[in-house]
Design an enzyme around this catalytic site. Sequence first.
Site, short mmCIF file in Angstrom:
data_model
loop_
_atom_site.label_atom_id
_atom_site.label_comp_id
_atom_site.label_asym_id
_atom_site.label_seq_id
_atom_site.Cartn_x
_atom_site.Cartn_y
_atom_site.Cartn_z
N HIS A 1 14.10 1.32 -7.60
CA HIS A 1 14.14 1.88 -6.25
C HIS A 1 15.36 1.31 -5.51
CE1 HIS A 1 12.75 3.65 -2.58
NE2 HIS A 1 12.93 2.49 -1.97
N ASP B 1 6.30 3.27 -4.74
CA ASP B 1 7.23 2.14 -4.62
C ASP B 1 6.50 0.84 -4.24
OD1 ASP B 1 9.32 3.95 -5.16
OD2 ASP B 1 9.53 4.45 -3.04
N MET C 1 11.40 12.18 -9.53
CA MET C 1 10.97 12.41 -8.16
C MET C 1 9.56 13.01 -8.06
SD MET C 1 13.63 11.17 -6.89
CE MET C 1 13.70 11.52 -5.14
N ARG C 2 8.65 12.51 -8.88
CA ARG C 2 7.26 12.97 -8.82
C ARG C 2 6.34 11.76 -8.81
NH1 ARG C 2 6.08 17.86 -7.65
NH2 ARG C 2 4.11 17.66 -8.78
N SER D 1 15.40 -2.69 -6.32
CA SER D 1 14.23 -3.38 -6.88
C SER D 1 13.79 -2.67 -8.14
CB SER D 1 13.05 -3.34 -5.89
OG SER D 1 13.42 -3.73 -4.59
C1 GRF Z 1 18.62 5.93 -8.11
O1 GRF Z 1 19.16 5.56 -6.88
C2 GRF Z 1 17.26 5.33 -8.27
O2 GRF Z 1 17.13 4.08 -7.68
C3 GRF Z 1 16.38 6.32 -7.57
O3 GRF Z 1 16.93 7.57 -7.89
C4 GRF Z 1 18.32 7.42 -8.18
C5 GRF Z 1 18.54 8.00 -9.55
O4 GRF Z 1 19.89 8.01 -9.91
N1 GRF Z 1 15.01 6.15 -7.96
P1 GRF Z 1 20.31 8.43 -11.40
O5 GRF Z 1 19.65 9.78 -11.69
O6 GRF Z 1 19.82 7.36 -12.32
O7 GRF Z 1 21.80 8.53 -11.35
#
Ligand code: GRF
Length: 237
Positions: free
Chosen positions: A114, A150, A95-96, A141
């Site tokens: 994503h 994204d 998340m960065r 995707s």
């Molecule tokens: C997933 O939905 C992915 O698409 C998004 O963050 C979530 C991560 O889930 N980028 P995990 O940590 O792989 O369970």
Amino acid sequence: MPMPFAVLVSGGGSNLQSILDKIDAGLLDAEVRVVLSNKAGAFGLERARRRGIAAVVLPHTDFATRQDFDAEMIRVIHAHGVNADTGAVVLAGFMRMLTPEFLHAFAGRVVNIHPALLPSFAGTHGAADAAAYGVRLAGCSVHFVDEIMDHGPVIIQAAVPALPGEGGEALAARILKLEHCIYPQALAWLAQGRLTIAERHVHIRGAAPVSLGDESLPYLASPGLEPGFCPAAAQGS
Ligand code: GRF
């Protein structure tokens, strides 16, 4: 030789797990050399430790600037033998935003998943945003990463029906199941050297145009998933 991966996580790491499972199944010729997280409590780190994979925590709050944080990530990733020539950086719920410097260090070798059909519903809550909007088709995707969130060239997408009255959480859970199919598949193509990019368009050598799920997991994937990457696809449906 298996392609060396660095996997970046911030949370549960279920996508990391799906990658490890496909490596174990012999479908993905790769080796996860290091799992990095900006969150000490990320369960993805625990998944790595359980397998004896290096698990490195780098709290972003310890760094004065985004550049400093990314410079340390580059150092750690290189130290584990992952570079742009032979390896890849796999974002799995990380998340960065990455700096141009990081993307330059691993040019053309950073991929992300994503939970929406890009370019719709970019951002942190793709699946929930799609449900709230009232779409009838949602999905996920896999794409190469560029400097815009994204946004980079799309490798594979899979669509699922959004059910009337279904909340964001239920839809996200169904999408996540498909993420676990398409991400290892896209990485397998990458590891096999089958991907080329021309002006945003990703060409995948020898890929089937589409594959379809069944009633237990309805989906449409483009390009098609190869046998073994999804339960329904493995049944040939
Ligand atoms: C997933 O939905 C992915 O698409 C998004 O963050 C979530 C991560 O889930 N980028 P995990 O940590 O792989 O369970």
